[in-house]
Design an enzyme around this catalytic site. Structure first.
Site, PDB file in Angstrom:
ATOM      1  N   ASP A  59     -19.313   0.273  10.465  1.00  0.00           N
ATOM      2  CA  ASP A  59     -18.984  -0.208   9.127  1.00  0.00           C
ATOM      3  C   ASP A  59     -17.485  -0.500   9.114  1.00  0.00           C
ATOM      4  O   ASP A  59     -16.735  -0.021   9.987  1.00  0.00           O
ATOM      5  CB  ASP A  59     -19.343   0.874   8.103  1.00  0.00           C
ATOM      6  CG  ASP A  59     -18.847   0.549   6.709  1.00  0.00           C
ATOM      7  OD1 ASP A  59     -19.167  -0.538   6.206  1.00  0.00           O
ATOM      8  OD2 ASP A  59     -18.126   1.389   6.145  1.00  0.00           O
ATOM      9  N   ASP A  61     -14.978  -1.167   5.759  1.00  0.00           N
ATOM     10  CA  ASP A  61     -14.170  -0.525   4.716  1.00  0.00           C
ATOM     11  C   ASP A  61     -14.615   0.923   4.515  1.00  0.00           C
ATOM     12  O   ASP A  61     -15.773   1.197   4.229  1.00  0.00           O
ATOM     13  CB  ASP A  61     -14.285  -1.293   3.397  1.00  0.00           C
ATOM     14  CG  ASP A  61     -13.046  -1.152   2.535  1.00  0.00           C
ATOM     15  OD1 ASP A  61     -12.287  -0.188   2.738  1.00  0.00           O
ATOM     16  OD2 ASP A  61     -12.825  -2.012   1.669  1.00  0.00           O
TER      17      ASP A  61
END
Length: 314
Positions: A59, A61
Site C-alpha cells: 500500500d 499512503d
C-alpha cells in the site's frame, strides 16, 4: 528473528510489546476465503502461503509515506528487498493520480519506480471495464486524472445519464450535477461500480477527508441501489491484477498495508500473507484484532521479519 524491533503479538487478545530477538507470531489457522474475481481468481486463493516470499505488494499512503512525508526506513526496505531478488509492486485505492504520477512521486522521494510497478484503482478499473464491458459507455463521478486515464486506456466515457455504467470514485470536485446524472443513470439500470470502498483518505497534516465511500453512500441512499462491483482493495479484482503484475501465485506473495478492512482483508480473501503496519490509520486495537499474519511498527522492520522466513537465493 527481529533484532531490536518492537513487534506485536497478533495471536493473543491484547497488544503486547515483544522483546528484541523474538519472532513475530503468525495468526493461527489463517486462510483466505477465495472467490471469483472478474480478472480471474488469484492463483492459490484460499490458502495463505508458508514458503519463501518472492514478491511484495505495498500500500502507499500510510505504509510507504504519510501525506507528503516518506516513512522512515521505507526507501531502505524497498532497496533491500529488490537487492534480494524480491519483486515489489505498489497499489493505491486513490484514483486521483495515475500510475505514472505515483511512480514519479516515489522516485522523487528516493524510491526509483517505474509506472509498471504501480497499480491504482483507476487503472485497474479501466482494465476491468475493457475486459468485461468493452463497448459500454461510462459516466464517471471522479476527477480529471481518472477520466484521462480511462479515456487513454480506451474506455468510452460519457457525460450522459444514458450511461451503461456509473463509476464512482474519490472526487473532490463532486457536485449536485454529477450526483444527479449518476442518480438518473442508476435509476435507468446502469451498472453501479466503485473504484474503492474507503470512507476517508489521510492527508498531510495527519487528518482525514471524505473518500469514495461517502459518494457511493449518497448514491445508494438516494437510488435504493447497492454497489454491483468494487474494483480496489479489498476486491479480488485488485488482488488478481496485482498477482498478474508480480507474475506469481498468491502463496508466493505478501501484502503490506495499514488498513485492516482493505489491505489486510484483500490478502486474507486472496490467500496472500499479510503484514499490518502501524504508521497509518491503524492503532493498537487493529493490531489486537489478529486479522494479519504479522504486525510491525513500520515497513522498516520488514526485511528483518522476512529474514526469519525461508527466502529464495538472490
Amino acid at each position: 528473528m527481529i533484532s531490536g524491533a518492537a513487534a506485536v503479538d497478533v495471536a493473543g487478545s491484547a497488544v503486547l510489546a515483544v522483546p528484541a530477538e523474538t519472532s513475530v507470531l503468525p495468526v493461527p489457522g489463517e486462510s483466505g476465503a477465495g472467490g471469483a474475481g472478474v480478472l480471474g481468481t488469484p492463483p492459490g486463493a484460499g490458502v495463505a502461503g508458508s514458503g519463501p516470499v518472492r514478491g511484495v505488494l505495498f500500500d502507499l499512503d500510510g505504509t510507504i509515506y504519510r501525506g507528503g512525508e516518506l516513512i522512515p526506513g521505507a526507501s531502505e526496505t524497498i532497496e533491500s528487498l529488490k537487492s534480494s531478488g524480491i519483486r515489489c509492486v505498489f497499489a493505491s485505492n486513490n484514483p486521483t493520480a495515475t500510475s505514472l504520477d505515483y511512480a514519479r512521486r516515489l522516485t522523487g522521494m528516493g524510491i526509483p519506480t517505474e509506472a509498471s510497478e504501480v497499480l491504482t484503482s483507476g487503472g485497474v478499473a479501466a482494465q476491468w471495464l475493457l475486459r468485461t464491458h468493452p463497448d459500454a459507455s461510462v459516466f464517471v463521478v471522479g476527477e480529471a486524472p481518472l477520466i484521462r486515464e480511462l479515456e487513454t486506456a480506451g474506455v468510452r466515457v460519457t457525460a450522459s445519464e444514458d450511461a451503461d455504467v456509473v463509476l464512482a470514485a474519490f472526487d473532490r470536485t463532486f457536485t449536485y450535477e454529477k450526483w444527479n446524472t449518476a442518480f438518473q443513470a442508476l435509476r435507468r439500470g446502469a451498472l453501479f461500480v466503485a473504484t474503492n470502498p474507503d470512507t476517508t483518505c489521510p492527508v498531510a497534516d495527519g487528518g482525514l477527508i471524505p473518500d469514495c465511500g461517502g459518494i457511493t453512500a449518497a448514491l445508494e441512499t438516494t437510488t435504493g441501489r447497492q454497489l454491483d462491483v468494487v474494483i480496489g482493495k479489498p476486491s479480488l479484482i485488485m488482488a488478481a491484477a496485482a498477482l498478474e503484475r508480480l507474475g506469481m501465485s498468491a502463496g508466493e506473495a505478501l501484502m503490506v498495508g495499514d488498513r485492516p478492512e482493505t489491505d489486510i482483508e484483500m490478502g486474507r480473501a486472496a490467500g496472500i500473507r499479510t503484514v499490518l503496519v502501524l504508521t497509518g490509520v491503524s492503532g493498537p486495537a487493529a493490531a489486537a484484532a489478529g486479522t494479519a499474519t504479522a504486525v510491525l511498527p513500520s515497513v522498516r522492520e520488514l526485511p528483518a521479519l522476512l529474514g526469519t522466513w525461508a527466502q529464495p537465493a538472490s
